[in-house]
Design a protein around this motif. Structure first.
Motif, PDB file in Angstrom:
ATOM      1  N   ARG A  18       0.828  -1.217   0.000  1.00 30.36           N
ATOM      2  CA  ARG A  18       0.000   0.000   0.000  1.00 30.36           C
ATOM      3  C   ARG A  18       0.863   1.268   0.000  1.00 30.36           C
ATOM      4  NH1 ARG A  18      -4.076  -0.406  -2.435  1.00 30.36           N
ATOM      5  NH2 ARG A  18      -4.194   1.799  -1.922  1.00 30.36           N
ATOM      6  N   PRO A  22       6.173   6.610  -7.277  1.00 37.80           N
ATOM      7  CA  PRO A  22       5.957   7.534  -8.392  1.00 37.80           C
ATOM      8  C   PRO A  22       5.212   6.836  -9.527  1.00 37.80           C
ATOM      9  CG  PRO A  22       8.249   6.828  -8.303  1.00 37.80           C
ATOM     10  CD  PRO A  22       7.592   6.311  -7.063  1.00 37.80           C
ATOM     11  N   HIS A  23       4.177   7.476 -10.042  1.00 37.18           N
ATOM     12  CA  HIS A  23       3.303   6.916 -11.089  1.00 37.18           C
ATOM     13  C   HIS A  23       2.730   5.543 -10.685  1.00 37.18           C
ATOM     14  CE1 HIS A  23       5.026  10.168 -13.268  1.00 37.18           C
ATOM     15  NE2 HIS A  23       5.629   9.557 -14.257  1.00 37.18           N
ATOM     16  N   SER A  60      10.229   4.875  -2.204  1.00 37.23           N
ATOM     17  CA  SER A  60       9.016   4.046  -2.211  1.00 37.23           C
ATOM     18  C   SER A  60       9.259   2.754  -1.430  1.00 37.23           C
ATOM     19  CB  SER A  60       8.619   3.702  -3.649  1.00 37.23           C
ATOM     20  OG  SER A  60       8.593   4.859  -4.444  1.00 37.23           O
ATOM     21  N   ARG A 122      -5.147  14.818  -4.878  1.00 34.45           N
ATOM     22  CA  ARG A 122      -4.651  15.897  -5.748  1.00 34.45           C
ATOM     23  C   ARG A 122      -5.685  16.995  -5.959  1.00 34.45           C
ATOM     24  NH1 ARG A 122      -3.071  10.999  -7.772  1.00 34.45           N
ATOM     25  NH2 ARG A 122      -0.832  10.591  -7.838  1.00 34.45           N
ATOM     26  N   VAL A 195      -1.360   5.127 -12.526  1.00 37.09           N
ATOM     27  CA  VAL A 195      -2.297   6.067 -11.891  1.00 37.09           C
ATOM     28  C   VAL A 195      -3.602   6.083 -12.687  1.00 37.09           C
ATOM     29  CG1 VAL A 195      -2.639   8.452 -11.115  1.00 37.09           C
ATOM     30  CG2 VAL A 195      -0.337   7.463 -11.126  1.00 37.09           C
ATOM     31  N   ARG A 212       0.294  17.591 -11.423  1.00 36.16           N
ATOM     32  CA  ARG A 212       0.759  16.707 -12.505  1.00 36.16           C
ATOM     33  C   ARG A 212      -0.459  16.131 -13.224  1.00 36.16           C
ATOM     34  NH1 ARG A 212       5.627  12.901 -11.140  1.00 36.16           N
ATOM     35  NH2 ARG A 212       6.759  14.727 -11.861  1.00 36.16           N
ATOM     36  N   MET A 249       9.227   9.747   5.182  1.00 33.40           N
ATOM     37  CA  MET A 249       8.102  10.265   4.392  1.00 33.40           C
ATOM     38  C   MET A 249       6.826   9.518   4.787  1.00 33.40           C
ATOM     39  SD  MET A 249       7.714   9.831   0.271  1.00 33.40           S
ATOM     40  CE  MET A 249       7.464   8.045   0.311  1.00 33.40           C
ATOM     41  N   PHE A 265       1.751  14.982  -3.655  1.00 38.06           N
ATOM     42  CA  PHE A 265       3.197  15.154  -3.866  1.00 38.06           C
ATOM     43  C   PHE A 265       3.508  16.119  -5.010  1.00 38.06           C
ATOM     44  CE2 PHE A 265       2.495  10.918  -2.234  1.00 38.06           C
ATOM     45  CZ  PHE A 265       3.588  10.602  -1.467  1.00 38.06           C
ATOM     46  N   TYR A 266       4.679  16.731  -4.916  1.00 41.96           N
ATOM     47  CA  TYR A 266       5.202  17.593  -5.999  1.00 41.96           C
ATOM     48  C   TYR A 266       6.669  17.246  -6.182  1.00 41.96           C
ATOM     49  CZ  TYR A 266       0.926  20.056  -5.170  1.00 41.96           C
ATOM     50  OH  TYR A 266      -0.402  20.338  -5.037  1.00 41.96           O
ATOM     51  N   ARG A 306      -3.355  -1.827  -6.366  1.00 43.70           N
ATOM     52  CA  ARG A 306      -2.002  -2.368  -6.199  1.00 43.70           C
ATOM     53  C   ARG A 306      -1.974  -3.780  -6.776  1.00 43.70           C
ATOM     54  NH1 ARG A 306      -1.573   2.176  -4.789  1.00 43.70           N
ATOM     55  NH2 ARG A 306      -0.430   3.010  -3.010  1.00 43.70           N
TER      56      ARG A 306
HETATM   57  C1  LIG Z   1       8.712   9.433  -4.498  1.00 43.16           C
HETATM   58  C2  LIG Z   1       7.313   9.769  -4.981  1.00 43.16           C
HETATM   59  C3  LIG Z   1       7.120  10.822  -5.858  1.00 43.16           C
HETATM   60  C4  LIG Z   1       5.833  11.168  -6.290  1.00 43.16           C
HETATM   61  N1  LIG Z   1       5.650  12.267  -7.088  1.00 43.16           N
HETATM   62  C5  LIG Z   1       4.394  12.659  -7.440  1.00 43.16           C
HETATM   63  C6  LIG Z   1       4.186  13.863  -8.174  1.00 43.16           C
HETATM   64  O1  LIG Z   1       5.122  14.604  -8.482  1.00 43.16           O
HETATM   65  N2  LIG Z   1       2.921  14.209  -8.515  1.00 43.16           N
HETATM   66  C7  LIG Z   1       1.847  13.435  -8.156  1.00 43.16           C
HETATM   67  O2  LIG Z   1       0.720  13.803  -8.471  1.00 43.16           O
HETATM   68  N3  LIG Z   1       2.016  12.284  -7.430  1.00 43.16           N
HETATM   69  C8  LIG Z   1       3.268  11.889  -7.075  1.00 43.16           C
HETATM   70  N4  LIG Z   1       3.447  10.761  -6.304  1.00 43.16           N
HETATM   71  C9  LIG Z   1       2.264  10.009  -5.868  1.00 43.16           C
HETATM   72  C10 LIG Z   1       2.067   8.726  -6.643  1.00 43.16           C
HETATM   73  O3  LIG Z   1       1.601   8.975  -7.947  1.00 43.16           O
HETATM   74  C11 LIG Z   1       1.120   7.838  -5.836  1.00 43.16           C
HETATM   75  O4  LIG Z   1       1.737   7.502  -4.634  1.00 43.16           O
HETATM   76  C12 LIG Z   1       0.732   6.564  -6.563  1.00 43.16           C
HETATM   77  O5  LIG Z   1       0.012   6.867  -7.722  1.00 43.16           O
HETATM   78  C13 LIG Z   1      -0.096   5.640  -5.669  1.00 43.16           C
HETATM   79  O6  LIG Z   1      -1.262   6.300  -5.245  1.00 43.16           O
HETATM   80  P1  LIG Z   1      -1.596   6.586  -3.721  1.00 43.16           P
HETATM   81  O7  LIG Z   1      -0.529   7.501  -3.164  1.00 43.16           O
HETATM   82  O8  LIG Z   1      -2.937   7.261  -3.785  1.00 43.16           O
HETATM   83  O9  LIG Z   1      -1.627   5.296  -2.962  1.00 43.16           O
HETATM   84  C14 LIG Z   1       4.712  10.407  -5.857  1.00 43.16           C
HETATM   85  C15 LIG Z   1       4.926   9.335  -4.981  1.00 43.16           C
HETATM   86  C16 LIG Z   1       6.208   9.031  -4.525  1.00 43.16           C
HETATM   87  C17 LIG Z   1       6.419   7.925  -3.540  1.00 43.16           C
END
Ligand SMILES: Cc1cc2nc3c(=O)[nH]c(=O)nc-3n(C[C@H](O)[C@H](O)[C@H](O)COP(=O)(O)O)c2cc1C
Length: 317
Positions: A18, A22-23, A60, A122, A195, A212, A249, A265-266, A306
């Protein structure tokens, strides 16, 4: 014996997957041995354009590791953790050994419960301010894992970092390679990774921060005027620091979730080396930034899919 541990191990692996990534690439594998779970970085799931150094993949896996530890505690066992246990296997990030029975603390229970409730939100947050107590708790959570969470309360600093995020975001929209990678990981319903469009946010109409674009509609919305933006840093950098930063984190995000807060996240400035250098100079030379996120009171959204734990687990040879 691993078989006698099955319920604990199953709960731990289901929690580990869970973690955010990223993505939603889920760049992890888990190798099981007798009373041992190894956390391995899956090279096949590293984002070659956005993350050639594997920083985000290690963050991650660090987050997955913390989930694993919390779930083991909540299931009534203690564990010990060795980071980067084998020098000649850099993809082996952590070895978790199951130990004696353990009564989970209230804090462990609370964070373990938050693992399934956390998701990236987001969309615009409510304008309700985040109280000082909650800010303190989230900062403390990062500190517990040896990291620092810098809340950008100073107006000049917030504007400088937000400007950097907007600029890096713009450069990424012009980068064909980045866009192709993002498209490849923006998926429709039914996929176990990537995503889904429903998890994206609307485009902000003005405001400080971009969102994003994950293939959602082109609808625009006004975001909160005074966002709470945090940067997580560590005093050193490198694979070990990055795994630790991932744990920090995740502890900060789970603490936020347990307090009813949402986050998004950004990482645009982390993904362009020159932007990361500028971010570091804004924060101070002793701070190595790893991730930027926004915190606030979000309107309810939903979790993303997942791959099942069984699909990312193998028995250690
Ligand atoms: C290291 C890292 C960087 C990420 N960067 C971005 C980002 O720049 N923009 C964004 O919208 N989500 C970002 N995410 C969020 C991921 O897209 C998200 O964790 C993933 O799609 C899983 O969805 P959840 O967080 O809702 O479980 C990031 C996640 C991690 C761990």
């Amino acid at each position: 014996m691993i078989l006698t541990e099955t319920p604990v191990v199953t709960a731990a692996l289901e929690a580990a997957v869970r973690a955010p990534s990223p993505h939603n690439t889920q760049p992890w594998l888990f190798e099981l041995g007798p009373d041992v779970i190894d956390v391995v970085l899956d090279e096949n799931r590293v984002l070659t354009v956005c993350d050639p150094d594997r920083r985000e993949a290690r963050l991650s896996c660090g987050a997955a590791l913390l989930n694993l530890e919390l779930a083991i505690a909540a299931a009534g066992r203690s564990c010990d953790v060795e980071l980067l246990p084998e020098k000649d296997r850099p993809e082996l990030l952590a070895r978790v050994g199951l130990r004696a029975r353990h009564r989970a603390t209230a804090a462990e229970q609370r964070l373990a419960t938050s693992i399934r409730a956390r998701y990236s939100n987001r969309r615009p947050f409510a304008s309700t301010p985040v109280p000082a107590g909650a800010r303190h708790a989230v900062r403390l959570a990062a500190r517990e894992e040896g990291a620092k969470l810098i809340l950008l309360d100073e107006l000049g600093l917030l504007e400088a970092v937000a400007g950097l995020i907007r600029r890096a975001d713009h450069l990424q929209t012009l980068d064909e390679g980045f866009q192709a990678e993002l498209r490849a990981w923006t998926k429709g319903d039914g996929s176990h990774d990537g995503v889904p469009a429903y998890a994206g946010g609307p485009r902000p109409s003005g405001g400080l921060l971009p969102v994003r674009h994950h293939g959602e509609s082109d609808q625009t919305r006004e975001f909160e005027r005074d966002p709470v933006v945090a940067v997580l840093t560590t005093p050193t950098d490198g694979p070990l620091a990055q795994v630790r930063a991932g744990r920090a984190m995740q502890r900060a995000l789970l603490t936020a979730t347990s307090l009813g807060l949402s986050a998004s996240f950004y990482s645009q400035p982390m993904e362009i080396p020159s932007a990361r250098t500028v971010l570091r100079s804004l924060l101070g030379e002793n701070e190595h930034p790893h991730i930027v996120f926004r915190l606030g009171y979000g309107f309810p959204g939903s979790t993303t899919p997942r791959r099942p734990a069984g699909a990312v687990t193998r028995i250690r040879p």
